[in-house]
Write a protein that holds these residues in place. Structure first.
Motif, PDB file in Angstrom:
ATOM      1  N   THR A  14      -9.382   1.035  -0.400  1.00 53.43           N
ATOM      2  CA  THR A  14     -10.274   2.076  -0.915  1.00 53.43           C
ATOM      3  C   THR A  14     -10.166   2.183  -2.431  1.00 53.43           C
ATOM      4  N   ARG A  15      -8.953   2.126  -2.955  1.00 53.51           N
ATOM      5  CA  ARG A  15      -8.751   2.207  -4.402  1.00 53.51           C
ATOM      6  C   ARG A  15      -9.399   1.028  -5.119  1.00 53.51           C
ATOM      7  N   ILE A  16      -9.348  -0.132  -4.504  1.00 49.99           N
ATOM      8  CA  ILE A  16      -9.987  -1.307  -5.101  1.00 49.99           C
ATOM      9  C   ILE A  16     -11.501  -1.135  -5.075  1.00 49.99           C
ATOM     10  N   LYS A  17     -12.021  -0.745  -3.934  1.00 52.17           N
ATOM     11  CA  LYS A  17     -13.476  -0.651  -3.779  1.00 52.17           C
ATOM     12  C   LYS A  17     -14.093   0.475  -4.604  1.00 52.17           C
ATOM     13  N   ASP A  18     -13.341   1.581  -4.805  1.00 50.67           N
ATOM     14  CA  ASP A  18     -13.927   2.675  -5.587  1.00 50.67           C
ATOM     15  C   ASP A  18     -13.661   2.548  -7.087  1.00 50.67           C
ATOM     16  N   GLY A  19     -12.961   1.468  -7.476  1.00 49.79           N
ATOM     17  CA  GLY A  19     -12.732   1.221  -8.895  1.00 49.79           C
ATOM     18  C   GLY A  19     -11.482   1.850  -9.460  1.00 49.79           C
ATOM     19  N   THR A  20     -10.723   2.579  -8.647  1.00 54.05           N
ATOM     20  CA  THR A  20      -9.461   3.140  -9.129  1.00 54.05           C
ATOM     21  C   THR A  20      -8.558   2.009  -9.609  1.00 54.05           C
ATOM     22  N   TYR A  21      -8.559   0.907  -8.864  1.00 57.41           N
ATOM     23  CA  TYR A  21      -7.864  -0.309  -9.274  1.00 57.41           C
ATOM     24  C   TYR A  21      -8.933  -1.332  -9.645  1.00 57.41           C
ATOM     25  N   PRO A  22      -9.210  -1.521 -10.925  1.00 54.81           N
ATOM     26  CA  PRO A  22     -10.256  -2.448 -11.355  1.00 54.81           C
ATOM     27  C   PRO A  22      -9.794  -3.904 -11.232  1.00 54.81           C
ATOM     28  N   PRO A  23     -10.718  -4.847 -11.381  1.00 56.10           N
ATOM     29  CA  PRO A  23     -10.332  -6.255 -11.356  1.00 56.10           C
ATOM     30  C   PRO A  23      -9.192  -6.534 -12.337  1.00 56.10           C
ATOM     31  N   HIS A  24      -8.271  -7.382 -11.907  1.00 54.83           N
ATOM     32  CA  HIS A  24      -7.110  -7.820 -12.682  1.00 54.83           C
ATOM     33  C   HIS A  24      -6.004  -6.768 -12.767  1.00 54.83           C
ATOM     34  N   HIS A  25      -6.157  -5.614 -12.096  1.00 55.37           N
ATOM     35  CA  HIS A  25      -5.115  -4.584 -12.063  1.00 55.37           C
ATOM     36  C   HIS A  25      -3.927  -5.101 -11.270  1.00 55.37           C
ATOM     37  N   LEU A  26      -2.716  -4.915 -11.783  1.00 55.83           N
ATOM     38  CA  LEU A  26      -1.504  -5.338 -11.098  1.00 55.83           C
ATOM     39  C   LEU A  26      -1.277  -4.479  -9.859  1.00 55.83           C
ATOM     40  N   ILE A  27      -1.086  -5.135  -8.725  1.00 56.48           N
ATOM     41  CA  ILE A  27      -0.729  -4.453  -7.480  1.00 56.48           C
ATOM     42  C   ILE A  27       0.771  -4.667  -7.307  1.00 56.48           C
ATOM     43  N   SER A  28       1.553  -3.697  -7.738  1.00 56.65           N
ATOM     44  CA  SER A  28       3.009  -3.817  -7.762  1.00 56.65           C
ATOM     45  C   SER A  28       3.623  -3.456  -6.411  1.00 56.65           C
ATOM     46  N   GLU A  29       4.359  -4.410  -5.829  1.00 58.84           N
ATOM     47  CA  GLU A  29       5.042  -4.139  -4.569  1.00 58.84           C
ATOM     48  C   GLU A  29       6.078  -3.036  -4.742  1.00 58.84           C
ATOM     49  N   VAL A  30       6.786  -3.045  -5.861  1.00 58.60           N
ATOM     50  CA  VAL A  30       7.811  -2.033  -6.114  1.00 58.60           C
ATOM     51  C   VAL A  30       7.183  -0.641  -6.171  1.00 58.60           C
ATOM     52  N   ARG A  31       6.060  -0.516  -6.876  1.00 58.47           N
ATOM     53  CA  ARG A  31       5.395   0.789  -6.975  1.00 58.47           C
ATOM     54  C   ARG A  31       4.888   1.258  -5.622  1.00 58.47           C
ATOM     55  N   MET A  32       4.352   0.316  -4.828  1.00 56.45           N
ATOM     56  CA  MET A  32       3.880   0.702  -3.501  1.00 56.45           C
ATOM     57  C   MET A  32       5.044   1.151  -2.618  1.00 56.45           C
ATOM     58  N   GLU A  33       6.176   0.446  -2.700  1.00 52.43           N
ATOM     59  CA  GLU A  33       7.361   0.860  -1.944  1.00 52.43           C
ATOM     60  C   GLU A  33       7.736   2.295  -2.286  1.00 52.43           C
ATOM     61  N   GLN A  34       7.741   2.596  -3.579  1.00 55.60           N
ATOM     62  CA  GLN A  34       8.111   3.933  -4.028  1.00 55.60           C
ATOM     63  C   GLN A  34       7.064   4.968  -3.625  1.00 55.60           C
ATOM     64  N   GLU A  35       5.799   4.660  -3.830  1.00 52.32           N
ATOM     65  CA  GLU A  35       4.734   5.614  -3.526  1.00 52.32           C
ATOM     66  C   GLU A  35       4.680   5.955  -2.041  1.00 52.32           C
ATOM     67  N   PHE A  36       4.784   4.938  -1.193  1.00 48.16           N
ATOM     68  CA  PHE A  36       4.604   5.156   0.233  1.00 48.16           C
ATOM     69  C   PHE A  36       5.913   5.312   1.001  1.00 48.16           C
ATOM     70  N   GLY A  37       7.047   5.058   0.342  1.00 48.34           N
ATOM     71  CA  GLY A  37       8.348   5.246   0.975  1.00 48.34           C
ATOM     72  C   GLY A  37       8.597   4.315   2.152  1.00 48.34           C
ATOM     73  N   VAL A  38       8.201   3.057   1.989  1.00 49.30           N
ATOM     74  CA  VAL A  38       8.379   2.077   3.064  1.00 49.30           C
ATOM     75  C   VAL A  38       9.145   0.866   2.538  1.00 49.30           C
ATOM     76  N   ALA A  39       9.561   0.007   3.455  1.00 45.12           N
ATOM     77  CA  ALA A  39      10.324  -1.188   3.106  1.00 45.12           C
ATOM     78  C   ALA A  39       9.432  -2.272   2.518  1.00 45.12           C
ATOM     79  N   ARG A  40      10.062  -3.177   1.800  1.00 43.64           N
ATOM     80  CA  ARG A  40       9.337  -4.282   1.170  1.00 43.64           C
ATOM     81  C   ARG A  40       8.597  -5.128   2.200  1.00 43.64           C
ATOM     82  N   VAL A  41       9.186  -5.326   3.382  1.00 42.01           N
ATOM     83  CA  VAL A  41       8.514  -6.129   4.413  1.00 42.01           C
ATOM     84  C   VAL A  41       7.175  -5.503   4.811  1.00 42.01           C
TER      85      VAL A  41
END
Length: 83
Positions: free
Chosen positions: A19-46
Motif C-alpha cells: 500500500t505504501r508503495i502504491k500510494d507513493g509513500t515509498y516512491p521509486p528507488h526508496h530503500l526498503i530496510s529490513e532492519v527498519r521493518m523488523e523494528q516497526e513491526f516487531g517481528v523476526a528477520r525471517v
C-alpha cells in the motif's frame, strides 16, 4: 501494528508495504530496510525476508546484493490503463 491472528504476519506486513508503495509513500528507488521493518513491526528477520521475497516476486521491489532492497521504478502505463 496489531496483527490479525488468522493470517500470517508476513502477509499482513506485505500488504502494508504494498500500500505504501502504491500510494507513493515509498516512491521509486526508496530503500526498503529490513532492519527498519523488523523494528516497526516487531517481528523476526525471517518474517521480513518473506515480505521482501513476496514483493520482489510481484515486481514491486528490486534487491541489489550488498546494497539492499529498493522500490522498483514505476512501469509506464499502457494506453488502455494497464501495465
Amino acid at each position: 501494528m496489531e496483527f490479525d491472528p488468522t493470517l500470517p504476519k508476513w502477509t499482513q506486513i506485505a500488504e502494508v508495504i504494498r500500500t505504501r508503495i502504491k500510494d507513493g509513500t515509498y516512491p521509486p528507488h526508496h530503500l526498503i530496510s529490513e532492519v527498519r521493518m523488523e523494528q516497526e513491526f516487531g517481528v523476526a528477520r525471517v518474517t521480513i525476508r518473506k515480505v521482501t521475497a513476496a514483493l520482489r516476486e510481484e515486481g514491486l521491489i528490486v534487491t541489489t546484493p550488498g546494497m539492499g532492497s529498493f522500490v522498483a521504478p514505476r512501469r509506464p502505463q499502457e494506453p488502455n490503463g494497464t501495465a
